[in-house]
Design a protein around this motif. Structure first.
Motif, PDB file in Angstrom:
ATOM      1  N   ALA A  52       0.785  -1.236   0.000  1.00 50.48           N
ATOM      2  CA  ALA A  52       0.000   0.000   0.000  1.00 50.48           C
ATOM      3  C   ALA A  52       0.814   1.281   0.000  1.00 50.48           C
ATOM      4  O   ALA A  52       0.269   2.350   0.279  1.00 50.48           O
ATOM      5  CB  ALA A  52      -0.933  -0.004   1.209  1.00 50.48           C
ATOM      6  N   ALA A  53       2.114   1.213  -0.317  1.00 45.78           N
ATOM      7  CA  ALA A  53       2.960   2.409  -0.268  1.00 45.78           C
ATOM      8  C   ALA A  53       2.868   3.032   1.129  1.00 45.78           C
ATOM      9  O   ALA A  53       2.967   2.327   2.129  1.00 45.78           O
ATOM     10  CB  ALA A  53       2.585   3.389  -1.374  1.00 45.78           C
ATOM     11  N   ASP A  54       2.639   4.347   1.230  1.00 42.01           N
ATOM     12  CA  ASP A  54       2.610   4.994   2.546  1.00 42.01           C
ATOM     13  C   ASP A  54       1.282   4.825   3.281  1.00 42.01           C
ATOM     14  O   ASP A  54       1.201   5.054   4.489  1.00 42.01           O
ATOM     15  CB  ASP A  54       2.873   6.497   2.404  1.00 42.01           C
ATOM     16  N   CYS A  55       0.233   4.485   2.566  1.00 39.38           N
ATOM     17  CA  CYS A  55      -1.093   4.397   3.160  1.00 39.38           C
ATOM     18  C   CYS A  55      -1.156   3.293   4.216  1.00 39.38           C
ATOM     19  O   CYS A  55      -0.426   2.300   4.144  1.00 39.38           O
ATOM     20  CB  CYS A  55      -2.126   4.134   2.067  1.00 39.38           C
ATOM     21  N   PHE A  56      -2.025   3.469   5.197  1.00 43.93           N
ATOM     22  CA  PHE A  56      -2.238   2.510   6.283  1.00 43.93           C
ATOM     23  C   PHE A  56      -1.059   2.450   7.258  1.00 43.93           C
ATOM     24  O   PHE A  56      -0.974   1.537   8.073  1.00 43.93           O
ATOM     25  CB  PHE A  56      -2.519   1.094   5.760  1.00 43.93           C
ATOM     26  N   GLY A  57      -0.154   3.413   7.163  1.00 43.11           N
ATOM     27  CA  GLY A  57       0.993   3.410   8.059  1.00 43.11           C
ATOM     28  C   GLY A  57       0.626   3.881   9.460  1.00 43.11           C
ATOM     29  O   GLY A  57      -0.475   4.370   9.721  1.00 43.11           O
ATOM     30  N   THR A  58       1.571   3.742  10.354  1.00 46.42           N
ATOM     31  CA  THR A  58       1.379   4.222  11.722  1.00 46.42           C
ATOM     32  C   THR A  58       2.732   4.537  12.333  1.00 46.42           C
ATOM     33  O   THR A  58       3.770   4.083  11.837  1.00 46.42           O
ATOM     34  CB  THR A  58       0.641   3.185  12.587  1.00 46.42           C
ATOM     35  N   VAL A  59       2.724   5.330  13.369  1.00 43.30           N
ATOM     36  CA  VAL A  59       3.939   5.557  14.148  1.00 43.30           C
ATOM     37  C   VAL A  59       3.650   5.129  15.575  1.00 43.30           C
ATOM     38  O   VAL A  59       2.549   5.337  16.092  1.00 43.30           O
ATOM     39  CB  VAL A  59       4.373   7.035  14.111  1.00 43.30           C
ATOM     40  N   CYS A  60       4.630   4.509  16.205  1.00 36.36           N
ATOM     41  CA  CYS A  60       4.441   4.043  17.578  1.00 36.36           C
ATOM     42  C   CYS A  60       5.805   3.919  18.232  1.00 36.36           C
ATOM     43  O   CYS A  60       6.846   3.992  17.564  1.00 36.36           O
ATOM     44  CB  CYS A  60       3.693   2.708  17.614  1.00 36.36           C
ATOM     45  N   GLU A  61       5.796   3.749  19.550  1.00 36.26           N
ATOM     46  CA  GLU A  61       7.045   3.711  20.310  1.00 36.26           C
ATOM     47  C   GLU A  61       7.938   2.574  19.850  1.00 36.26           C
ATOM     48  O   GLU A  61       9.157   2.722  19.737  1.00 36.26           O
ATOM     49  CB  GLU A  61       6.741   3.570  21.807  1.00 36.26           C
ATOM     50  N   GLU A  71      -4.252   2.872  16.849  1.00 40.03           N
ATOM     51  CA  GLU A  71      -5.051   3.896  16.176  1.00 40.03           C
ATOM     52  C   GLU A  71      -4.512   5.295  16.412  1.00 40.03           C
ATOM     53  O   GLU A  71      -4.617   6.162  15.533  1.00 40.03           O
ATOM     54  CB  GLU A  71      -6.513   3.791  16.611  1.00 40.03           C
ATOM     55  N   GLU A  72      -3.931   5.550  17.559  1.00 44.03           N
ATOM     56  CA  GLU A  72      -3.360   6.875  17.806  1.00 44.03           C
ATOM     57  C   GLU A  72      -2.291   7.198  16.758  1.00 44.03           C
ATOM     58  O   GLU A  72      -2.287   8.273  16.154  1.00 44.03           O
ATOM     59  CB  GLU A  72      -2.760   6.938  19.206  1.00 44.03           C
ATOM     60  N   GLY A  73      -1.391   6.248  16.537  1.00 42.19           N
ATOM     61  CA  GLY A  73      -0.346   6.451  15.535  1.00 42.19           C
ATOM     62  C   GLY A  73      -0.865   6.387  14.117  1.00 42.19           C
ATOM     63  O   GLY A  73      -0.377   7.092  13.226  1.00 42.19           O
ATOM     64  N   PHE A  74      -1.876   5.561  13.886  1.00 41.99           N
ATOM     65  CA  PHE A  74      -2.459   5.381  12.554  1.00 41.99           C
ATOM     66  C   PHE A  74      -3.135   6.666  12.074  1.00 41.99           C
ATOM     67  O   PHE A  74      -2.892   7.141  10.958  1.00 41.99           O
ATOM     68  CB  PHE A  74      -3.472   4.238  12.603  1.00 41.99           C
ATOM     69  N   PHE A  75      -3.971   7.223  12.923  1.00 37.49           N
ATOM     70  CA  PHE A  75      -4.704   8.420  12.505  1.00 37.49           C
ATOM     71  C   PHE A  75      -3.788   9.642  12.416  1.00 37.49           C
ATOM     72  O   PHE A  75      -4.021  10.531  11.597  1.00 37.49           O
ATOM     73  CB  PHE A  75      -5.892   8.670  13.434  1.00 37.49           C
ATOM     74  N   TRP A  76      -2.760   9.686  13.243  1.00 37.13           N
ATOM     75  CA  TRP A  76      -1.783  10.774  13.129  1.00 37.13           C
ATOM     76  C   TRP A  76      -1.025  10.661  11.814  1.00 37.13           C
ATOM     77  O   TRP A  76      -0.940  11.617  11.044  1.00 37.13           O
ATOM     78  CB  TRP A  76      -0.817  10.729  14.317  1.00 37.13           C
ATOM     79  N   MET A  77      -0.484   9.489  11.541  1.00 37.49           N
ATOM     80  CA  MET A  77       0.328   9.270  10.340  1.00 37.49           C
ATOM     81  C   MET A  77      -0.465   9.529   9.062  1.00 37.49           C
ATOM     82  O   MET A  77      -0.005  10.199   8.131  1.00 37.49           O
ATOM     83  CB  MET A  77       0.861   7.834  10.341  1.00 37.49           C
ATOM     84  N   ASN A  78      -1.681   9.031   9.008  1.00 37.05           N
ATOM     85  CA  ASN A  78      -2.447   9.117   7.764  1.00 37.05           C
ATOM     86  C   ASN A  78      -3.075  10.491   7.536  1.00 37.05           C
ATOM     87  O   ASN A  78      -3.579  10.761   6.455  1.00 37.05           O
ATOM     88  CB  ASN A  78      -3.505   8.007   7.728  1.00 37.05           C
ATOM     89  N   ARG A  79      -3.012  11.359   8.545  1.00 37.32           N
ATOM     90  CA  ARG A  79      -3.377  12.763   8.323  1.00 37.32           C
ATOM     91  C   ARG A  79      -2.149  13.608   7.988  1.00 37.32           C
ATOM     92  O   ARG A  79      -2.161  14.380   7.031  1.00 37.32           O
ATOM     93  CB  ARG A  79      -4.079  13.328   9.569  1.00 37.32           C
ATOM     94  N   VAL A  80      -1.087  13.425   8.738  1.00 32.23           N
ATOM     95  CA  VAL A  80       0.116  14.234   8.527  1.00 32.23           C
ATOM     96  C   VAL A  80       0.766  13.933   7.172  1.00 32.23           C
ATOM     97  O   VAL A  80       1.171  14.839   6.443  1.00 32.23           O
ATOM     98  CB  VAL A  80       1.122  13.996   9.671  1.00 32.23           C
ATOM     99  N   ASN A  81       0.876  12.667   6.845  1.00 30.97           N
ATOM    100  CA  ASN A  81       1.585  12.289   5.621  1.00 30.97           C
ATOM    101  C   ASN A  81       0.752  12.529   4.361  1.00 30.97           C
ATOM    102  O   ASN A  81       1.306  12.693   3.275  1.00 30.97           O
ATOM    103  CB  ASN A  81       2.001  10.818   5.689  1.00 30.97           C
ATOM    104  N   HIS A  82      -0.569  12.541   4.508  1.00 31.42           N
ATOM    105  CA  HIS A  82      -1.463  12.735   3.354  1.00 31.42           C
ATOM    106  C   HIS A  82      -2.305  13.979   3.628  1.00 31.42           C
ATOM    107  O   HIS A  82      -3.525  13.914   3.742  1.00 31.42           O
ATOM    108  CB  HIS A  82      -2.341  11.496   3.162  1.00 31.42           C
ATOM    109  N   ILE A  83      -1.619  15.113   3.704  1.00 36.44           N
ATOM    110  CA  ILE A  83      -2.205  16.309   4.288  1.00 36.44           C
ATOM    111  C   ILE A  83      -3.379  16.861   3.482  1.00 36.44           C
ATOM    112  O   ILE A  83      -4.216  17.601   4.000  1.00 36.44           O
ATOM    113  CB  ILE A  83      -1.093  17.378   4.460  1.00 36.44           C
ATOM    114  N   TRP A  84      -3.508  16.454   2.230  1.00 43.03           N
ATOM    115  CA  TRP A  84      -4.594  16.934   1.379  1.00 43.03           C
ATOM    116  C   TRP A  84      -5.941  16.308   1.715  1.00 43.03           C
ATOM    117  O   TRP A  84      -6.964  16.697   1.146  1.00 43.03           O
ATOM    118  CB  TRP A  84      -4.256  16.661  -0.087  1.00 43.03           C
ATOM    119  N   PHE A  85      -5.978  15.338   2.617  1.00 49.28           N
ATOM    120  CA  PHE A  85      -7.208  14.587   2.881  1.00 49.28           C
ATOM    121  C   PHE A  85      -8.372  15.511   3.237  1.00 49.28           C
ATOM    122  O   PHE A  85      -9.533  15.218   2.915  1.00 49.28           O
ATOM    123  CB  PHE A  85      -6.991  13.573   4.017  1.00 49.28           C
TER     124      PHE A  85
END
Length: 238
Positions: free
Chosen positions: A131-140, A155-169
């Motif tokens: 999926a390339a960058d999509c569905f990614g997450t950041v976590c400890e 989900e905390e890392g998932f929703f952060w990553m998928n908003r920040v990295n795909h800022i046009w959403f």
């Protein structure tokens, strides 16, 4: 944040992405433990970002029988830095399929992406969607699978990553992102592999539903210069 690449073993082996430049040596070492360089026929590049294209020229050098799969736009972007032999390029657009001997793979753009040249890849034999960058997450910590994290931490890392990295959403209607997510959901894949997160192996449909939820969220606030300086001050004090 995880940085992932893949190998398809089969009649015509394929490498999917090559990690970042700083990972080049370990990538080349590990990839060629899985497949012999002379056997590699394809190098699929999801997009030109340096955390995905860090070793493409080295792969093309070591794999004389391999062709680079990208789009015309992706080729243009890569050509800003690399001299890619044009006779070793195979163009694939969204929805295009390619017979690689024992399977037919399809380029399918993920619901969210940070480069206009992005493509994901569907392998029907293994039922894996890359999926390339999509569905990614950041976590400890970066576990191998999503179910090794609690839903809250994931989900905390998932929703952060998928908003920040795909800022046009935030500029796209919810139903458009929803339709793009349903397109991937309809694959009913066994695995969804993100370039930047643990692998979903138990409920790929749920993963797609999570992406739909991004469409209704507010953008992530990113630090200003004043806030950045405060962060640096706090770090120095600590």
């Amino acid at each position: 944040m995880a940085v992932n690449a893949m190998v398809i073993r089969g009649a015509q082996p394929m490498l999917l992405d090559t990690l970042a430049t700083v990972h080049r040596d370990i990538y080349l070492e590990e990839a060629f433990k899985i497949v012999e360089p002379e056997d590699v026929r394809w190098l699929f590049l999801s997009h030109e970002d340096r955390d995905h294209s860090g070793a493409i020229m080295q792969v093309l050098e070591k794999c004389p029988n391999a062709k680079l799969i990208t789009s015309f736009l992706g080729l243009g972007k890569l050509s800003e830095e690399f001299v890619v032999p044009l006779d070793r390029v195979h163009l694939m657009n969204d929805g295009d399929s390619l017979d690689i001997g024992d399977r037919v793979v399809t380029a399918l753009r993920p619901p969210l992406f940070d480069s206009s040249a992005t493509a994901g890849l569907w392998d029907p034999n293994t039922e894996v969607y890359f999926a390339a960058d999509c569905f990614g997450t950041v976590c400890e910590k970066a576990p191998q699978y999503t179910d090794e994290l609690s839903d809250t931490d994931y989900e905390e890392g998932f929703f952060w990553m998928n908003r920040v990295n795909h800022i046009w959403f935030e500029h796209i209607p919810k139903d458009v992102i929803g339709a793009a997510a349903d397109r991937i959901k309809a694959l009913d894949s066994k695995l969804i592999v993100s370039g930047h997160g643990p692998v979903e192996r138990k409920d790929t449909a749920r993963m797609c539903e999570r992406i739909k939820r991004v469409a209704g969220m507010k953008p992530v606030h990113l630090p200003s210069q004043v806030e950045f300086e405060a962060m640096l001050g706090s770090a120095s004090t600590a």
